[in-house]
Design a protein around this motif. Structure first.
Motif, PDB file in Angstrom:
ATOM      1  N   ILE A 132       0.839  -1.206   0.000  1.00  0.00           N
ATOM      2  CA  ILE A 132       0.000   0.000   0.000  1.00  0.00           C
ATOM      3  C   ILE A 132       0.870   1.250   0.000  1.00  0.00           C
ATOM      4  CG2 ILE A 132      -1.632   1.327   1.400  1.00  0.00           C
ATOM      5  CD1 ILE A 132      -2.802  -1.402   2.314  1.00  0.00           C
ATOM      6  N   TYR A 133       1.934   1.231   0.791  1.00  0.00           N
ATOM      7  CA  TYR A 133       2.851   2.377   0.849  1.00  0.00           C
ATOM      8  C   TYR A 133       3.523   2.589  -0.503  1.00  0.00           C
ATOM      9  CZ  TYR A 133       6.393   5.587   2.666  1.00  0.00           C
ATOM     10  OH  TYR A 133       7.170   6.695   2.890  1.00  0.00           O
ATOM     11  N   ALA A 134       3.866   1.497  -1.165  1.00  0.00           N
ATOM     12  CA  ALA A 134       4.552   1.594  -2.457  1.00  0.00           C
ATOM     13  C   ALA A 134       3.698   2.347  -3.474  1.00  0.00           C
ATOM     14  CB  ALA A 134       4.892   0.198  -2.976  1.00  0.00           C
ATOM     15  N   ILE A 135       2.413   2.043  -3.519  1.00  0.00           N
ATOM     16  CA  ILE A 135       1.511   2.736  -4.442  1.00  0.00           C
ATOM     17  C   ILE A 135       1.278   4.168  -3.984  1.00  0.00           C
ATOM     18  CG2 ILE A 135      -0.887   2.854  -5.232  1.00  0.00           C
ATOM     19  CD1 ILE A 135      -0.873  -0.191  -5.391  1.00  0.00           C
ATOM     20  N   THR A 136       1.054   4.346  -2.693  1.00  0.00           N
ATOM     21  CA  THR A 136       0.668   5.653  -2.168  1.00  0.00           C
ATOM     22  C   THR A 136       1.813   6.658  -2.188  1.00  0.00           C
ATOM     23  OG1 THR A 136      -0.934   4.571  -0.691  1.00  0.00           O
ATOM     24  CG2 THR A 136      -0.337   6.855  -0.185  1.00  0.00           C
ATOM     25  N   CYS A 137       2.953   6.288  -1.643  1.00  0.00           N
ATOM     26  CA  CYS A 137       4.034   7.259  -1.421  1.00  0.00           C
ATOM     27  C   CYS A 137       5.231   7.097  -2.342  1.00  0.00           C
ATOM     28  CB  CYS A 137       4.507   7.175   0.037  1.00  0.00           C
ATOM     29  SG  CYS A 137       3.221   7.588   1.233  1.00  0.00           S
ATOM     30  N   GLU A 138       5.372   5.933  -2.961  1.00  0.00           N
ATOM     31  CA  GLU A 138       6.519   5.704  -3.842  1.00  0.00           C
ATOM     32  C   GLU A 138       6.139   5.709  -5.311  1.00  0.00           C
ATOM     33  OE1 GLU A 138       9.046   3.019  -0.596  1.00  0.00           O
ATOM     34  OE2 GLU A 138       7.999   2.011  -2.252  1.00  0.00           O
ATOM     35  N   ASN A 139       4.840   5.937  -5.590  1.00  0.00           N
ATOM     36  CA  ASN A 139       4.347   6.057  -6.963  1.00  0.00           C
ATOM     37  C   ASN A 139       4.611   4.799  -7.786  1.00  0.00           C
ATOM     38  OD1 ASN A 139       2.779   7.906  -8.380  1.00  0.00           O
ATOM     39  ND2 ASN A 139       4.497   8.544  -9.656  1.00  0.00           N
ATOM     40  N   ARG A 140       4.534   3.649  -7.123  1.00  0.00           N
ATOM     41  CA  ARG A 140       4.775   2.367  -7.800  1.00  0.00           C
ATOM     42  C   ARG A 140       3.485   1.868  -8.452  1.00  0.00           C
ATOM     43  NH1 ARG A 140       8.957  -0.012  -4.634  1.00  0.00           N
ATOM     44  NH2 ARG A 140       8.808  -1.935  -5.867  1.00  0.00           N
ATOM     45  N   SER A 141       3.636   0.930  -9.352  1.00  0.00           N
ATOM     46  CA  SER A 141       2.496   0.354 -10.066  1.00  0.00           C
ATOM     47  C   SER A 141       1.820  -0.726  -9.232  1.00  0.00           C
ATOM     48  CB  SER A 141       2.966  -0.249 -11.386  1.00  0.00           C
ATOM     49  OG  SER A 141       3.791  -1.387 -11.134  1.00  0.00           O
ATOM     50  N   VAL A 142       0.640  -1.124  -9.672  1.00  0.00           N
ATOM     51  CA  VAL A 142      -0.065  -2.231  -9.019  1.00  0.00           C
ATOM     52  C   VAL A 142       0.750  -3.503  -9.138  1.00  0.00           C
ATOM     53  CG1 VAL A 142      -2.151  -3.652  -9.035  1.00  0.00           C
ATOM     54  CG2 VAL A 142      -2.318  -1.193  -9.445  1.00  0.00           C
ATOM     55  N   GLU A 143       1.364  -3.702 -10.290  1.00  0.00           N
ATOM     56  CA  GLU A 143       2.178  -4.902 -10.510  1.00  0.00           C
ATOM     57  C   GLU A 143       3.364  -4.941  -9.543  1.00  0.00           C
ATOM     58  OE1 GLU A 143      -0.490  -4.153 -13.625  1.00  0.00           O
ATOM     59  OE2 GLU A 143       1.096  -2.806 -12.910  1.00  0.00           O
ATOM     60  N   ASP A 144       3.991  -3.798  -9.335  1.00  0.00           N
ATOM     61  CA  ASP A 144       5.103  -3.724  -8.375  1.00  0.00           C
ATOM     62  C   ASP A 144       4.615  -4.056  -6.959  1.00  0.00           C
ATOM     63  OD1 ASP A 144       6.924  -3.007 -10.304  1.00  0.00           O
ATOM     64  OD2 ASP A 144       6.769  -0.853  -9.909  1.00  0.00           O
ATOM     65  N   ALA A 145       3.441  -3.534  -6.623  1.00  0.00           N
ATOM     66  CA  ALA A 145       2.908  -3.766  -5.279  1.00  0.00           C
ATOM     67  C   ALA A 145       2.560  -5.234  -5.059  1.00  0.00           C
ATOM     68  CB  ALA A 145       1.668  -2.894  -5.066  1.00  0.00           C
ATOM     69  N   VAL A 146       2.014  -5.868  -6.082  1.00  0.00           N
ATOM     70  CA  VAL A 146       1.681  -7.297  -5.962  1.00  0.00           C
ATOM     71  C   VAL A 146       2.942  -8.128  -5.778  1.00  0.00           C
ATOM     72  CG1 VAL A 146       0.733  -9.278  -7.213  1.00  0.00           C
ATOM     73  CG2 VAL A 146      -0.486  -7.091  -7.243  1.00  0.00           C
ATOM     74  N   LYS A 147       4.031  -7.731  -6.428  1.00  0.00           N
ATOM     75  CA  LYS A 147       5.304  -8.442  -6.258  1.00  0.00           C
ATOM     76  C   LYS A 147       5.782  -8.382  -4.799  1.00  0.00           C
ATOM     77  CE  LYS A 147       7.011  -7.752 -10.991  1.00  0.00           C
ATOM     78  NZ  LYS A 147       8.013  -7.034 -11.820  1.00  0.00           N
ATOM     79  N   ILE A 148       5.520  -7.267  -4.144  1.00  0.00           N
ATOM     80  CA  ILE A 148       5.893  -7.142  -2.726  1.00  0.00           C
ATOM     81  C   ILE A 148       5.144  -8.178  -1.899  1.00  0.00           C
ATOM     82  CG2 ILE A 148       5.715  -5.619  -0.706  1.00  0.00           C
ATOM     83  CD1 ILE A 148       6.179  -3.259  -2.615  1.00  0.00           C
ATOM     84  N   LEU A 149       3.893  -8.417  -2.230  1.00  0.00           N
ATOM     85  CA  LEU A 149       3.101  -9.405  -1.500  1.00  0.00           C
ATOM     86  C   LEU A 149       3.645 -10.810  -1.685  1.00  0.00           C
ATOM     87  CD1 LEU A 149      -0.553  -8.261  -2.364  1.00  0.00           C
ATOM     88  CD2 LEU A 149       0.760  -7.739  -0.302  1.00  0.00           C
ATOM     89  N   LYS A 150       4.232 -11.082  -2.823  1.00  0.00           N
ATOM     90  CA  LYS A 150       4.680 -12.441  -3.163  1.00  0.00           C
ATOM     91  C   LYS A 150       6.116 -12.721  -2.747  1.00  0.00           C
ATOM     92  CE  LYS A 150       1.442 -12.921  -7.023  1.00  0.00           C
ATOM     93  NZ  LYS A 150       1.273 -13.121  -8.485  1.00  0.00           N
ATOM     94  N   ASN A 151       6.861 -11.689  -2.372  1.00  0.00           N
ATOM     95  CA  ASN A 151       8.259 -11.894  -1.968  1.00  0.00           C
ATOM     96  C   ASN A 151       8.356 -12.546  -0.593  1.00  0.00           C
ATOM     97  OD1 ASN A 151       9.280 -10.847  -4.309  1.00  0.00           O
ATOM     98  ND2 ASN A 151       9.559  -8.782  -3.506  1.00  0.00           N
TER      99      ASN A 151
END
Length: 302
Positions: free
Chosen positions: A283-302
Motif C-alpha cells: 500500500i505504501y509503495a503505491i501511495t508514497c513511492e508512486n509504484r504500479s499495481v504490478e510492483d505492489a503485488v510483487k511485494i506481497l509475493k516476496n
C-alpha cells in the motif's frame, strides 16, 4: 515531488517541526499512508475476532508489531493504546485519535456525537515527556445530525491547535444519521471534503464514491478531491477484500480520482503478521513511492 505545504496558522517557531512531520509522514510525496487502528472502539471486537481473522489480531499489540515493521506514514490510534505500548514501539510514527464512539447505538435511533476525549495540549505534552514520534492528531466529524455544530467547533479548534504545536491534523469526515440516505454519494462526499478544507484540515478521510449501481468508481472521486482544494483526500479502506483488487482500487483512487492517500485498517491488520507487513508495504509503495499495481503485488509475493 509535492510542493512545500505550510498552513498560515503554523507559528514561525513551529514551521520546521510541521514541515518535518509532513515530509516524513508523506515520504516527500504529499500523499499520506494512514494505518488506521482506531476500530477497537469504533467497531468493538467485531474487526479483531471471528471467522477469517487470525487469532493474533485480537491482541492490540498485533497492530503495533505491524506498524513497527512496515512502511507507513502514520499509525492512527487512541491515546491510551499509545501510552500502553509506546515504550516498546518507539520507532512508530503516531497520530493520536482524539475522539471515538462505539457502534452500539444505531444511527437510525440517535444522531451520532463523538466527543473529544483529550485536548491537543495533552498530546503535545505527552509527546515532549515521552519522546515518542507523535506527528499529528485525528478527529471524526459526523455531518448531518443535531450534534454537527458541536463537532465542527471541536474540529476547528483541534486543527488550529495542532498547527500551533507543529502537528498534522487529519479529519474523518462521515455524514451520518437519518437524513443521510447514501453515505457513498459522490456529491455528498465532495461536500464533506469541502467542509474539511474549511476547517483547515491537512487531510480528510472520506467514504469511497459509488456509482448508481453500488460499485466503487474512482472517477467519481474527482469532485471531492477538487472540492477539498489543498486538503488531501484519503479514502477509507473498508472491509477486507482480495489484495489485488484492493491495490487496484487504491491505485485508481490516486491516479484517476486524484486522492492523496488512504486510511486502511482491516485490509492490513486482519492478516498474520508477515502478511500484514507485506500488505502495508504494498500500500505504501503505491501511495508514497508512486509504484504500479504490478510492483505492489510483487511485494506481497516476496
Amino acid at each position: 515531488m509535492f510542493a512545500k505545504y505550510l498552513p498560515a496558522d503554523v507559528p514561525a517557531e513551529k514551521e520546521g517541526v510541521f514541515l518535518e512531520n509532513f515530509e516524513k509522514s508523506t515520504g516527500g510525496s504529499g500523499r499520506l499512508m494512514l494505518f488506521a487502528g482506531d476500530q477497537k472502539v469504533e467497531h468493538l471486537n467485531n474487526d479483531f475476532h471471528g471467522e477469517g481473522i487470525p487469532e493474533e489480531d485480537n491482541d492490540p499489540e498485533h497492530m503495533f508489531r505491524i506498524a513497527s515493521r512496515a512502511k507507513i506514514g502514520v499509525f492512527a490510534t487512541q491515546f491510551g493504546l499509545i501510552s500502553r505500548y509506546g515504550r516498546e514501539y518507539r520507532n512508530v510514527p503516531y497520530l493520536v485519535k482524539l475522539n471515538s464512539k462505539t457502534n452500539l447505538v444505531p444511527y437510525e435511533a440517535k444522531d451520532p456525537y463523538s466527543q473529544q476525549w483529550l485536548e491537543v495540549g495533552d498530546v503535545a505534552r505527552f509527546r515532549e515527556s515521552s519522546g515518542l514520534d507523535i506527528r499529528g492528531v485525528g478527529y471524526t466529524v459526523y455531518l448531518g445530525g443535531e450534534h454537527e455544530h458541536a463537532m465542527l467547533r471541536e474540529a476547528a479548534r483541534i486543527v488550529h491547535e495542532a498547527h500551533e504545536h507543529g502537528m498534522l491534523a487529519v479529519l474523518w469526515m462521515y455524514p451520518k444519521g437519518p437524513y443521510v440516505k447514501n453515505q457513498h454519494d459522490p456529491h455528498l462526499i465532495a461536500g464533506a471534503a469541502g467542509v474539511a478544507a474549511c476547517l483547515g484540515a491537512d487531510f480528510a478521510k472520506v467514504k469511497v464514491s459509488y456509482a448508481t449501481d453500488g460499485e466503487a468508481d474512482a472517477a467519481l472521486l474527482q469532485e471531492a478531491t477538487q472540492a477539498a482544494g489543498r486538503t488531501g483526500v484519503l479514502c477509507e479502506g473498508g472491509s477486507k477484500i482480495d489484495e489485488s483488487v484492493f491495490l487496484r482500487q487504491l491505485y485508481d483512487q490516486i491516479h484517476i480520482g486524484r486522492s492523496r492517500g488512504n486510511g486502511t485498517g482491516r485490509n492490513i491488520h486482519q492478516r498474520p503478521l508477515e502478511e500484514a507487513v507485506k500488505m502495508a508495504d504494498a500500500i505504501y509503495a503505491i501511495t508514497c513511492e508512486n509504484r504500479s499495481v504490478e510492483d505492489a503485488v510483487k511485494i506481497l509475493k516476496n
